[in-house]
Design an enzyme around this catalytic site. Structure first.
Site, PDB file in Angstrom:
ATOM      1  N   LYS A  47       0.810  -1.227   0.000  1.00 35.32           N
ATOM      2  CA  LYS A  47       0.000   0.000   0.000  1.00 35.32           C
ATOM      3  C   LYS A  47       0.838   1.271   0.000  1.00 35.32           C
ATOM      4  O   LYS A  47       0.467   2.268  -0.594  1.00 35.32           O
ATOM      5  CB  LYS A  47      -0.868   0.046   1.267  1.00 35.32           C
ATOM      6  N   ASP A  64      -9.975   3.344   2.424  1.00 36.97           N
ATOM      7  CA  ASP A  64     -10.067   2.932   3.834  1.00 36.97           C
ATOM      8  C   ASP A  64     -10.552   4.096   4.699  1.00 36.97           C
ATOM      9  O   ASP A  64     -11.345   3.905   5.626  1.00 36.97           O
ATOM     10  CB  ASP A  64      -8.696   2.470   4.351  1.00 36.97           C
TER      11      ASP A  64
HETATM   12  P1  NAP Z   1      -0.208  -2.478  10.735  1.00 39.21           P
HETATM   13  O1  NAP Z   1       0.108  -1.500   9.659  1.00 39.21           O
HETATM   14  O2  NAP Z   1       0.695  -3.637  10.972  1.00 39.21           O
HETATM   15  O3  NAP Z   1      -0.340  -1.622  12.095  1.00 39.21           O
HETATM   16  C1  NAP Z   1      -0.679  -2.207  13.321  1.00 39.21           C
HETATM   17  C2  NAP Z   1      -0.439  -1.211  14.442  1.00 39.21           C
HETATM   18  O4  NAP Z   1      -0.771  -1.867  15.673  1.00 39.21           O
HETATM   19  C3  NAP Z   1       1.020  -0.758  14.566  1.00 39.21           C
HETATM   20  O5  NAP Z   1       1.045   0.541  15.079  1.00 39.21           O
HETATM   21  C4  NAP Z   1       1.554  -1.759  15.583  1.00 39.21           C
HETATM   22  O6  NAP Z   1       2.693  -1.321  16.276  1.00 39.21           O
HETATM   23  C5  NAP Z   1       0.374  -1.860  16.533  1.00 39.21           C
HETATM   24  N1  NAP Z   1       0.435  -3.072  17.317  1.00 39.21           N
HETATM   25  C6  NAP Z   1       0.507  -4.334  16.860  1.00 39.21           C
HETATM   26  N2  NAP Z   1       0.547  -5.194  17.903  1.00 39.21           N
HETATM   27  C7  NAP Z   1       0.522  -4.442  19.026  1.00 39.21           C
HETATM   28  C8  NAP Z   1       0.565  -4.744  20.413  1.00 39.21           C
HETATM   29  N3  NAP Z   1       0.642  -6.000  20.855  1.00 39.21           N
HETATM   30  N4  NAP Z   1       0.533  -3.716  21.296  1.00 39.21           N
HETATM   31  C9  NAP Z   1       0.465  -2.439  20.858  1.00 39.21           C
HETATM   32  N5  NAP Z   1       0.441  -2.085  19.550  1.00 39.21           N
HETATM   33  C10 NAP Z   1       0.459  -3.074  18.652  1.00 39.21           C
HETATM   34  O7  NAP Z   1      -1.647  -3.112  10.517  1.00 39.21           O
HETATM   35  P2  NAP Z   1      -2.923  -2.385   9.862  1.00 39.21           P
HETATM   36  O8  NAP Z   1      -2.953  -2.635   8.405  1.00 39.21           O
HETATM   37  O9  NAP Z   1      -2.932  -0.988  10.352  1.00 39.21           O
HETATM   38  O10 NAP Z   1      -4.141  -3.241  10.479  1.00 39.21           O
HETATM   39  C11 NAP Z   1      -4.490  -3.140  11.848  1.00 39.21           C
HETATM   40  C12 NAP Z   1      -5.802  -3.901  12.076  1.00 39.21           C
HETATM   41  O11 NAP Z   1      -6.854  -3.238  11.384  1.00 39.21           O
HETATM   42  C13 NAP Z   1      -5.778  -5.340  11.548  1.00 39.21           C
HETATM   43  O12 NAP Z   1      -6.442  -6.184  12.455  1.00 39.21           O
HETATM   44  C14 NAP Z   1      -6.555  -5.271  10.252  1.00 39.21           C
HETATM   45  O13 NAP Z   1      -7.222  -6.477   9.945  1.00 39.21           O
HETATM   46  C15 NAP Z   1      -7.576  -4.176  10.593  1.00 39.21           C
HETATM   47  N6  NAP Z   1      -8.052  -3.495   9.394  1.00 39.21           N
HETATM   48  C16 NAP Z   1      -9.387  -3.514   9.161  1.00 39.21           C
HETATM   49  C17 NAP Z   1      -9.887  -2.881   8.052  1.00 39.21           C
HETATM   50  C18 NAP Z   1     -11.377  -2.910   7.809  1.00 39.21           C
HETATM   51  O14 NAP Z   1     -11.804  -2.641   6.672  1.00 39.21           O
HETATM   52  N7  NAP Z   1     -12.181  -3.196   8.821  1.00 39.21           N
HETATM   53  C19 NAP Z   1      -9.041  -2.219   7.146  1.00 39.21           C
HETATM   54  C20 NAP Z   1      -7.680  -2.208   7.426  1.00 39.21           C
HETATM   55  C21 NAP Z   1      -7.181  -2.860   8.547  1.00 39.21           C
HETATM   56  P3  NAP Z   1       4.151  -1.866  15.833  1.00 39.21           P
HETATM   57  O15 NAP Z   1       4.412  -1.264  14.473  1.00 39.21           O
HETATM   58  O16 NAP Z   1       5.023  -1.396  16.917  1.00 39.21           O
HETATM   59  O17 NAP Z   1       4.034  -3.366  15.737  1.00 39.21           O
END
Ligand code: NAP
Length: 297
Positions: free
Chosen positions: A76, A112
């Site tokens: 992305k 998004d």
């Molecule tokens: P991402 O880019 O990997 O970001 C995840 C974020 O969460 C990062 O800031 C990460 O920090 C933090 N994080 C992960 N594990 C953690 C923990 N144990 N404690 C504290 N912070 C933590 O992922 P993303 O694409 O943003 O997706 C995040 C979630 O949103 C996923 O579950 C995804 O399925 C969901 N999502 C849903 C939609 C929808 O349409 N509903 C769309 C997009 C995403 P670090 O970088 O330090 O690991």
């Protein structure tokens, strides 16, 4: 945009992509308005290994062979440097999830943010709240958080971002602060004291993967800390449909919603950019239900 009539070649670039729900959603979207088309999965490894495969797909779009592509993790952000133009939201967020050719140029959009906003407003309205700007606490600072923070700040909300990585959060705040969004963005440490200091928030939004299958027993909010008492709770996680956080909020009598609606809304918006037509929302929701097994999320 003039509605398209011919066969639409659509698809998704990502890695991995095998378990994506997008083919179901877009097949339903096509059917719902009687358009012919397909939606293929393109598994492209992370860069630098996947660069030539990614560029080849973009060239196929420029050549008119593919009309629309979604882009997911891990491309992305990387893809934006290969495009001719970006929508304001894709530019501010620094990520594109929807590609199309517009006036001969390969354009990137980010649905998004608008998808989140549409479903978040649905939560506010169904909870009897108005959509006037308030204070939102967003957990996480990754790609999905960027979209949610952009959407909220763009609507004038005061956004507090809780992140465990201060550099990632500072980058988010610096990038999203640039286009002079009406709302303010503040970064706080993602720990008990940081969260407890902002329990006056009127919305709590989880944009971390905590609570997502197969770790559905995890929770992004400390289980022994009371939730913000006046907040609505939105969890971007959609597997399971109701996460531990959503259940915790319901138990405390707070309005709460999981991320299925956002998933559907961003797909609707992508499809509209490609086809010029709005698919039937209920058809997309039905596509997430297996006739034999019920909900598939
Ligand atoms: P991402 O880019 O990997 O970001 C995840 C974020 O969460 C990062 O800031 C990460 O920090 C933090 N994080 C992960 N594990 C953690 C923990 N144990 N404690 C504290 N912070 C933590 O992922 P993303 O694409 O943003 O997706 C995040 C979630 O949103 C996923 O579950 C995804 O399925 C969901 N999502 C849903 C939609 C929808 O349409 N509903 C769309 C997009 C995403 P670090 O970088 O330090 O690991």
């Amino acid at each position: 945009m003039t509605p398209r009539t011919g066969f639409l070649h659509l698809g998704l670039i990502g890695f991995p992509v095998e378990h994506s729900l997008s083919p179901r959603l877009h097949a339903a979207a096509l059917r719902s308005i009687g358009l012919q088309g397909d939606y293929r999965l393109y598994s492209v490894p992370p860069l630098p290994g996947g660069e030539s495969a990614l560029r080849t797909l973009l060239d196929r779009m420029r050549g008119g062979e593919i009309q629309g592509l979604n882009v997911t993790i891990p491309h992305k952000r990387a893809v934006i440097t290969m495009l001719d133009e970006l929508s304001p939201s894709a530019g501010a967020i620094g990520a594109a999830n929807t590609l199309r050719v517009r006036d001969g140029k390969l354009a990137g959009d980010n649905t998004d943010a608008a998808g989140f906003w549409a479903d978040f407003c649905f939560l506010l309205e169904s909870a009897g709240r108005n959509t006037q700007p308030g204070k939102a606490m967003v957990l996480g600072a990754g790609g999905a958080a960027r979209a949610a923070v952009y959407a909220l700040a763009n609507q004038g909300w005061q956004v507090v971002v809780a992140a465990r990585d201060p550099l990632q959060a500072a980058q988010l705040s610096a990038d999203l602060g640039v286009p002079d969004l009406p709302g303010q963005i503040t970064v706080i440490p993602y720990n008990r004291a940081g969260l407890a200091a902002h329990r006056d928030a009127s919305a709590l939004i989880n944009a971390t993967p905590l609570g997502m299958q197969p770790a559905a027993d995890t929770c992004p909010w400390p289980v022994d800390l009371a939730l913000p008492p006046g907040a609505v709770v939105y969890d971007l996680v959609y597997r399971p449909a109701a996460t531990r956080l959503v259940n915790m909020a319901w138990t405390r009598g707070l309005p709460a919603r999981g991320g299925t609606g956002m998933l559907v809304e961003q797909a609707i918006l992508s499809f509209q950019l490609w086809s010029g037509q709005r698919p039937v929302r209920s058809a997309l929701l039905d596509a997430l239900t297996d006739p034999q097994q019920g909900a598939i999320l």
